[in-house]
Design an enzyme around this catalytic site. Sequence first.
Site, short mmCIF file in Angstrom:
data_model
loop_
_atom_site.label_atom_id
_atom_site.label_comp_id
_atom_site.label_asym_id
_atom_site.label_seq_id
_atom_site.Cartn_x
_atom_site.Cartn_y
_atom_site.Cartn_z
N ASN A 1 0.61 -1.00 0.14
CA ASN A 1 -0.02 -0.06 -0.04
C ASN A 1 0.75 1.36 -0.15
O ASN A 1 0.22 2.20 -0.54
CB ASN A 1 -1.15 -0.09 1.05
CG ASN A 1 -0.45 0.23 2.32
OD1 ASN A 1 0.86 -0.48 2.69
ND2 ASN A 1 -1.07 0.62 3.46
N CYS B 1 -2.80 1.91 6.84
CA CYS B 1 -2.91 1.25 8.13
C CYS B 1 -3.38 2.33 9.20
O CYS B 1 -4.09 1.88 10.07
CB CYS B 1 -1.76 0.68 8.67
SG CYS B 1 -0.27 1.88 8.50
N VAL C 1 -0.17 -12.32 9.10
CA VAL C 1 1.25 -12.64 8.70
C VAL C 1 2.29 -12.06 9.75
O VAL C 1 3.35 -12.72 10.07
CB VAL C 1 1.43 -12.06 7.10
CG1 VAL C 1 2.85 -12.39 6.90
CG2 VAL C 1 0.62 -12.37 6.20
N LYS D 1 12.28 -8.48 0.48
CA LYS D 1 11.08 -8.95 -0.47
C LYS D 1 9.96 -8.33 -0.45
O LYS D 1 9.22 -7.76 0.72
CB LYS D 1 10.55 -10.22 0.12
CG LYS D 1 9.73 -11.02 -0.81
CD LYS D 1 8.53 -11.81 -0.01
CE LYS D 1 7.01 -11.56 -0.04
NZ LYS D 1 6.55 -11.39 -1.34
N GLU E 1 5.07 -4.16 12.03
CA GLU E 1 4.06 -2.80 11.78
C GLU E 1 3.10 -3.64 11.25
O GLU E 1 2.97 -3.87 10.18
CB GLU E 1 4.76 -1.76 11.13
CG GLU E 1 5.89 -0.94 11.89
CD GLU E 1 5.40 -0.50 13.30
OE1 GLU E 1 4.24 -0.32 13.39
OE2 GLU E 1 6.62 -0.14 14.03
P1 NAP Z 1 0.39 -9.02 4.10
O1 NAP Z 1 -0.77 -9.68 3.45
O2 NAP Z 1 0.59 -9.34 5.34
O3 NAP Z 1 1.50 -9.21 3.26
C1 NAP Z 1 2.59 -8.23 3.73
C2 NAP Z 1 3.88 -8.65 3.06
O4 NAP Z 1 4.09 -10.09 3.63
C3 NAP Z 1 3.68 -8.99 1.60
O5 NAP Z 1 5.18 -8.83 1.09
C4 NAP Z 1 3.55 -10.58 1.45
O6 NAP Z 1 3.90 -11.32 0.25
C5 NAP Z 1 4.28 -11.09 2.66
N1 NAP Z 1 3.94 -12.36 3.14
C6 NAP Z 1 2.74 -12.76 3.19
N2 NAP Z 1 2.56 -14.28 3.65
C7 NAP Z 1 3.78 -14.53 4.18
C8 NAP Z 1 4.61 -15.42 4.83
N3 NAP Z 1 3.88 -16.54 5.18
N4 NAP Z 1 5.91 -15.25 5.18
C9 NAP Z 1 6.64 -14.27 4.80
N5 NAP Z 1 6.07 -13.17 4.14
C10 NAP Z 1 4.67 -13.38 3.90
O7 NAP Z 1 -0.25 -7.54 3.95
P2 NAP Z 1 -0.74 -6.72 2.74
O8 NAP Z 1 -2.24 -7.02 2.36
O9 NAP Z 1 0.39 -6.71 1.65
O10 NAP Z 1 -0.75 -5.12 3.27
C11 NAP Z 1 -1.89 -4.65 4.05
C12 NAP Z 1 -1.87 -4.90 5.48
O11 NAP Z 1 -0.61 -4.04 6.06
C13 NAP Z 1 -2.94 -4.25 6.38
O12 NAP Z 1 -3.22 -4.89 7.39
C14 NAP Z 1 -2.45 -2.98 6.93
O13 NAP Z 1 -2.99 -2.31 8.01
C15 NAP Z 1 -0.97 -3.37 7.03
N6 NAP Z 1 0.12 -2.25 6.94
C16 NAP Z 1 0.61 -1.74 8.33
C17 NAP Z 1 1.50 -0.54 8.21
C18 NAP Z 1 1.94 -0.23 9.46
O14 NAP Z 1 3.07 0.71 9.34
N7 NAP Z 1 1.42 -0.41 10.61
C19 NAP Z 1 1.60 0.38 7.17
C20 NAP Z 1 1.17 -0.54 5.91
C21 NAP Z 1 0.38 -1.48 5.87
P3 NAP Z 1 2.92 -11.40 -1.04
O15 NAP Z 1 2.60 -9.95 -1.54
O16 NAP Z 1 3.83 -12.03 -1.94
O17 NAP Z 1 1.92 -12.30 -0.53
#
Ligand code: NAP
Length: 493
Positions: A160, A292, A240, A183, A258
Amino acid sequence: MTQHELRDGAPVYGNYINGQFVPTASGETFEVRNPADRDEIVAHMAKGTADDVNSAIEAAEEAFKSWSRTGALQRANILYKAADLLVQRANEIGRDLTREEGKTIKEGIGETLRAANIMRYYAGETLQSNGDVYPSANPTTMLYSIREPLGVVGMITPWNFPIAIPVWKVAPALAFGNTIVFKPASAAPLCTMHMVQALEDAGLPAGVVNVVTGPAGAVGDAIVNDPRVVAISFTGSADVGGHIRALAAARGAKVQLELGGKNPAIVLADADMQHAAQQVMAGAMNATGQKCTATSRAIVDRRIASDFTAMLQERISKLVVGDPLDEATQMGPLIDDASADRVVREIEAARQSGAEFVMGGERPEALAGGAFITPSLFTNVTSDSRMGQEEFFGPLLGVIPVDDMDEAIAVANSVKYGLSASIFTSDLGTAMRFVREIHAGMVHVNSETAGAEYQLPFGGYKASSSYSREQGKAAVEFYTQTKTVFMDPPTPA
Ligand code: NAP
């Protein structure tokens, strides 16, 4: 600048390992598609494997030997130069960001310029004090501490903020002398490649930053599980994050998480209602609600809830949804059709569960080529419903009426998350009480819940962060370790 082969008009990227874009060991690629026009392929990326991760870690380990001993000024100058290149390329990168992620072109270029500022901030940090001097019990002993880099750091990021989040991890890690295996999210990995290209063009030595793209399980787990990767910085969903925390903890790696949010904006009867409505709408709808720190709950004094909902409705209904590359557009698509369909299902479920539907939640026929959805508003949402508790990550806002400040705080704190929170009031005492009692890592008085500045700690309470913080001085804490030195003269005086 590296020229990439084109396939179907879109660039083909290898993994970036040891200063080269190299094909993956598997020979396979995956497509990144434009969420505003799913027929458009934005890039072909390497479908990385555990073998690629191994090569990337080897390169990072080797590069650490010299990068960790590179002078601070040299590290700073590379970051300054890379920042300049991001600024020079902001239109191109911003456009690619919009094409892979879907936020508006203004947001895409703005995020790229912000990434450049983050690089500059950490370039400056390289020359700050990296330790302390202490008095000793023994008058001839000199006691001091110095901060040293950790080694090879693994980084995994969400889609995002495809350039800001990579930069806010990479820049401090480099500034303090670490090397990196990275990654990016599979949905939006292209901007990470723009970041490494800017670093390479600025003179970053080979192997210091390495990027492996591809499947979460194969690539992500290979990074998290490798004992040569001494620390993991992860931003993404709570689920995750929990998985990564468990893996990292099992082998004693340093970990920074985060995660998600369910951020409240409390609106009291003494607030400037027009200002509050404008801010709450911006907090909920900017970047299509996919932040987020987005506002997803408006907790409103019952006496003004109806008028405030009408103000929100008026503003939200004027938002121009459409092609994010068109400067007139105010809201682009969601990241993909699965996300748009998920939000539609949540809206349906909320309607069934008794929340009062006000507007939105349609997949417009005229925009059927992309993952578009009209922004949505509900009122009379109950705090214990899914809409009151779960992160939906889309343009969806629920108004929760409350009787008084006690109830407002209780509702605001009733979720598992605690990332960001706002209050709108003209009473200083109430604002101060909010700051004291809210369980959130970032609190705003009279401004929206989203918004970060890189000189400040960023992170949340409870399930939003697991006590991690990024940016500002928090980055020094994470990306360094302290060595305590007892220096005595060769011969006791
Ligand atoms: P996500 O599905 O958790 O994926 C985040 C990253 O983790 C991606 O690179 C994903 O790879 C990877 N990943 C997924 N499964 C994994 C595993 N089993 N082992 C290692 N890596 C793995 O999150 P998203 O949909 O990309 O992002 C949205 C989320 O991020 C929301 O919940 C949002 O609130 C949160 N967010 C938090 C912040 C903060 O600073 N607090 C900032 C921005 C976003 P793939 O893409 O290849 O699946």
